[in-house]
Design an enzyme around this catalytic site. Structure first.
Site, PDB file in Angstrom:
ATOM      1  N   ASP A   1      34.355  23.807  20.350  1.00 43.93           N
ATOM      2  CA  ASP A   1      33.528  22.838  21.061  1.00 43.93           C
ATOM      3  C   ASP A   1      34.282  22.494  22.342  1.00 43.93           C
ATOM      4  O   ASP A   1      35.212  21.690  22.335  1.00 43.93           O
ATOM      5  CB  ASP A   1      33.310  21.597  20.193  1.00 43.93           C
ATOM      6  CG  ASP A   1      32.530  20.516  20.942  1.00 43.93           C
ATOM      7  OD1 ASP A   1      32.317  20.657  22.159  1.00 43.93           O
ATOM      8  OD2 ASP A   1      32.150  19.518  20.301  1.00 43.93           O
TER       9      ASP A   1
ATOM     10  N   GLN B   1      34.594  18.860  26.208  1.00 41.97           N
ATOM     11  CA  GLN B   1      35.497  17.976  26.945  1.00 41.97           C
ATOM     12  C   GLN B   1      36.584  18.733  27.694  1.00 41.97           C
ATOM     13  O   GLN B   1      37.234  18.164  28.569  1.00 41.97           O
ATOM     14  CB  GLN B   1      36.140  16.963  25.978  1.00 41.97           C
ATOM     15  CG  GLN B   1      35.153  15.972  25.376  1.00 41.97           C
ATOM     16  CD  GLN B   1      34.541  15.029  26.409  1.00 41.97           C
ATOM     17  OE1 GLN B   1      35.136  14.752  27.444  1.00 41.97           O
ATOM     18  NE2 GLN B   1      33.334  14.561  26.131  1.00 41.97           N
TER      19      GLN B   1
ATOM     20  N   LYS C   1      28.235  17.464  31.903  1.00 44.91           N
ATOM     21  CA  LYS C   1      29.574  16.868  31.920  1.00 44.91           C
ATOM     22  C   LYS C   1      30.483  17.533  32.952  1.00 44.91           C
ATOM     23  O   LYS C   1      31.648  17.163  33.087  1.00 44.91           O
ATOM     24  CB  LYS C   1      30.227  17.006  30.531  1.00 44.91           C
ATOM     25  CG  LYS C   1      29.554  16.192  29.430  1.00 44.91           C
ATOM     26  CD  LYS C   1      30.356  16.274  28.136  1.00 44.91           C
ATOM     27  CE  LYS C   1      29.535  15.977  26.911  1.00 44.91           C
ATOM     28  NZ  LYS C   1      29.429  14.539  26.592  1.00 44.91           N
TER      29      LYS C   1
ATOM     30  N   CYS D   1      29.817   8.915  19.146  1.00 46.43           N
ATOM     31  CA  CYS D   1      29.318  10.045  18.344  1.00 46.43           C
ATOM     32  C   CYS D   1      30.441  10.702  17.556  1.00 46.43           C
ATOM     33  O   CYS D   1      30.490  11.938  17.438  1.00 46.43           O
ATOM     34  CB  CYS D   1      28.614  11.075  19.203  1.00 46.43           C
ATOM     35  SG  CYS D   1      27.212  10.416  20.093  1.00 46.43           S
TER      36      CYS D   1
END
Ligand SMILES: Cc1ncc(COP(=O)(O)O)c(C=O)c1O
Ligand SMILES: Cc1ncc(COP(=O)(O)O)c(C=O)c1O
Lengths: 147, 408, 408, 147
Positions: B199, B202, B225, B367
């Site tokens: 993932d 970020q 993002k 989240c």
């Protein structure tokens, strides 16, 4: 419409109107199917390879003038050629269509002849897929013949 | 400062916005980033001068639009050093990317007796899709725990990985800022015979990403993002995996043949892009990639390390024990995302007071409820920075926290 | 003309575009429509002046962005006369909407021995998702056949509906232009105890839609075909159905609680909106709805009937038997979408020659291969019009077809 | 910060700092849970209803100053009231929060007292959910008591 003349050259329209080697071949000839999902065109290539030589080749299916003419011209040029030569011609053709780079490995004596007329297609990128449909199907057929 | 942040800020119209005559201090970039003019303009210009449906029609405009769309795919592929643009699937957001992975790869590969490994610091997007599938398919979900200093506790990793088919983890925590040793974790997964699903939500926006060097098998991230538009996300995966996976959504564009009896599907990447894709948004994402490349991802990372350092010191020096920062202290091991508790004031109240000073932070569970439970908080306040953030934003945060003290 | 088309055209920058010094004639609106300035500007303005993540953060900017997003939901709900905006789910396109229905409602309700009913004129988006699920769940798919004049043959509908749990059909064919008797078909479904799922992709942009008057249970449509941005679609469904359906995608925003052991999900509509939604695109869709309301959907429909009439006569008068239009002849029973065969020239070649005159039509199977097989064509050329189309577009098409004749 | 004084009025901060009726009630009192998914706030409302009268009420859980103060003030006002009156107060409160319209059916003698101080919340729409969390949970509890 002057520009279109580049695409629809006389020799292309001729192959489209009177295709060479259109039809089918019975087994033991192989039959390979190809489709262009974008426009729904379908082609079948029938191949009879003996001792590494394309003894006979036919095509059937539906498609636009470019895909039909390209398939017709293809059958004309590959008939009687060795598998190595057929692959070399195919590579040269894909170079013409700008989808493979010329890495200098294609023998210099491989000529495309009439097929050069398809060069105009390059200016219409969406049509390149039409022009190579038959060739890709042929190559697929050769690969399964080899295996 | 490594970056010319003043010049960068001028390219972000939202950062020039004022509320009540005062500038805003946007510290919610881990949630979503603002968009530079070049992205906004690329989208407008495309809608004004180049819009056409892609991949289906063959007139000149449609051909050009298709080429622009596929050009953006190539840009994204290069941005993460994918082997081929066929490995880049456009989704609607990273969440869809993860659901695609679970429903396509997972449904085909996971059954009773199988296991996957997640970590305690995952975002719901990397938890819930697996839980939904596990409820049907009955496989086991294991969890990598945390150390006291907010790192993954990898001491028993090999044991946890035993018999596991997929190790799915975040490369950087959206709550703690922790940067995980992605390359080592991918290698450990492979050594155990598992695939490594990353993932990257970020990390991809904040540092250079090289999927081949990382040795990852799949990577999910979101455009919004990383200075790009909303409405588009990315799933990258190794071609062999994508080839073997069944399609996820069915419809136009992903088929090769459809009859009353069934269908066959199209080649990669189209197999996974059913329906009209977010054409304009993909063009915008391409512009965002150009923008980030122009600045340099290594420079972005260096800037954020400096800013992290600055913020860490400013916050702790002024507030000492009144502030608890949940996350690693070493700026080299973390991103510029600070979750914190401020005395015993509820994060919602903290964020409310900060908002009065135009300091925008997120308050909530981010989240990541399982992680929050570990931290022992229902919610935290989170300040998160990006390439356009600077010391003035940090100073405003520090200053405004003083007001929280005086009210509560 | 009913509409002031000249004034409308001025609001669409793409329609002012020229190629080789000549105007374009965009006849591919059934595929995707162009965007008026107000939509493009609403998106830009939001990204420049109002962008913030929604639904999660609580500072002023985020609150305002959430309100704008939810405001667009209310607009869409009113546009189709939904009972409540809780019934409006934002997806990425109509294809995702249909997949959501199949995977959520279908997976929960369809098993061996069950049946659903589709029609021979469906788009792949309303075929493939059902086929994918049927392969797993083993239910039967039945098909409503066509009459010779390109209508649905509803003569055996009651029989076909026997034992059927869902009747899913398009309100207007994207190939033939045929407008189906949606209200009657919904009523027939209900009489048989089935739910009625309407693929509204081609009707919602072109005529007034009232889901309550239609008696539909679900309706799917796409923003990009109705003057809105790409990247957003809609699923409307009756609240009771949505309440009973399990979630489709899992992740942030759609949960109420997440622990290591499982999750519970949020209320409608959030339950079905996992991850960061297409925020900017939803704002753009809201602007598109305002734009369409400003013109009036009944006026749009009237304009398209007039234009259909004009085009039908212009094409058949000039080309007689050389042109075969696949679709109903009565303009009241059809939309302004013409699929046609021109002599025996392949549609790809037709579209290529038309393109030379800047006449943009789609050539292909229009994502409706089963229908194409019935028509007996691998492909057709399709000219499709919208509120900004006018006689000059039709005239250009008619004129350019002459050139097809001279080349082939 | 003058503006925030509107939100964080003294009476609100007082209820936040020294909540009334904080705690739990043993069965047969009912317990109803509510959460605010946005911020993770959780509340439990314990209710003891006898003969249609709220004999006792408590709340527990975590939340921001607004949700805690609102719950505290709520328990203070509903204790001892009839179910009909509690519902009327709740409706009046939701009118104050602008999430229900005043349709004129709420009895005129229903007064909110201290609770009026929460009016400032209306200017902060995202906080309205905090203010009504306890009330919604209470109403849910009443509904299940009725059933
Ligand atoms: C009738 C119909 N259904 C479904 C779709 C799919 O829409 P989208 O591609 O926007 O998902 C389309 C358009 O392509 C359509 O015309
Ligand atoms: C670590 C992480 N994973 C997944 C997501 C989900 O991304 P999106 O909401 O864009 O789908 C986010 C952001 O919210 C995130 O921070």
């Amino acid at each position: 419409m002057s520009n279109l003349e580049d695409l629809y050259r006389e020799v292309i329209l001729d192959h489209y109107r009177t295709p060479r080697n259109r039809g089918e071949l019975p087994p033991p000839a192989t039959c390979t199917e190809g489709t262009n999902p974008l426009c729904g065109d379908e082609i079948k290539i029938f191949l009879n390879v003996i001792d590494g030589i394309v003894q006979d080749v036919r095509f059937s299916g539906h498609g636009c003038s470019i895909s039909q003419a390209s398939a017709s011209m293809m059958t004309a040029i590959v008939k009687g050629k060795s598998l190595a030569d057929v692959r070399a011609v195919a590579r040269r053709f894909k170079q013409l269509m700008t989808i493979e780079e010329d890495d200098g490995t294609t023998p210099a004596d491989i000529r495309l002849g009439d097929i050069e007329a398809l060069q105009g297609v390059v200016k219409y990128p969406v049509r390149i897929k039409c022009a190579v449909l038959g060739w890709n199907t042929l190559l697929q057929g050769l690969n399964s013949t080899d295996a | 400062m490594t970056l010319n942040v003043a010049a960068i800020r001028q390219q972000f119209p939202m950062l020039a916005k004022q509320i009540n005559g005062k500038p805003i201090h946007y510290l919610d970039s881990a949630n979503s980033s603002h968009k530079p003019n070049c992205v906004i303009d690329a989208m407008s210009a495309f809608m004004r001068e180049g819009y056409a449906p892609i991949g289906r029609s063959s007139y000149t405009l449609a051909g050009e639009a298709s080429a622009a769309y596929e050009g953006a795919r190539t840009k994204v592929a290069k941005f993460i050093n994918a082997r081929s643009s066929r490995e880049v699937i456009f989704t609607k957001n990273a969440t869809e990317s993860m659901n695609l992975v679970a429903q396509s790869w997972g449904r085909a590969n996971l059954g009773k007796g199988d296991a996957i490994l997640l970590t305690h610091m995952e975002h719901h997007a990397n938890i819930v899709p697996w839980q939904m599938l596990a409820k049907e398919s009955g496989f086991e979900i294991r969890w990598v725990p945390l150390t006291k200093d907010f790192q993954l506790d990898l001491s028993s990793l090999d044991q946890l990985l035993r018999g596991v088919k997929a190790f799915s983890f975040t490369s950087m925590s959206n709550v703690l800022g922790t940067i995980n040793p992605t390359r080592e974790m991918c290698a450990a997964a492979h050594a155990a015979g598992a695939i490594a699903i990353v993932d990257g939500c970020q990390s991809v926006p904040h540092m250079a990403t090289d999927v081949q060097a990382l040795g990852a098998d799949m990577l999910a991230f979101s455009s919004h993002k990383m200075c790009g538009p909303t409405g588009v996300g990315v799933l990258w995966a190794r071609e062999e995996l994508l080839e073997a996976m069944p399609p996820f959504l069915g419809g136009g564009g992903m088929i090769s043949e459809v009859s009353l009896d069934g269908f066959t599907y199209a080649e990669l990447p189209h197999k996974f892009e059913a329906g009209t894709p977010p054409i304009v948004e993909v063009i915008g994402l391409g512009a965002a990639v150009d923008f980030l490349n122009g600045i340099g991802m290594n420079e972005v990372r260096r800037h954020e390390i400096e800013l992290t350092n600055y913020a860490y010191h400013a916050l702790t020096q002024r507030y000492g024990d009144d502030i608890t920062i949940h996350g690693p202290t070493n700026p080299e091991l973390r991103g510029a995302t600070f979750s914190f508790a401020f005395r015993d004031v509820h994060p919602h109240d903290v964020s409310q007071v900060l908002d009065q000073h135009n300091v925008c932070v997120r308050a909530g569970h981010h989240c990541a409820k399982p992680l929050m439970r570990l931290i022992g908080a229902n919610a935290t306040a989170r300040a998160s920075m990006y390439l356009y953030s600077d010391e003035s934003d940090v100073d405003a945060l520090v200053e405004a926290l003083g007001d929280v003290s005086s009210i509560f």
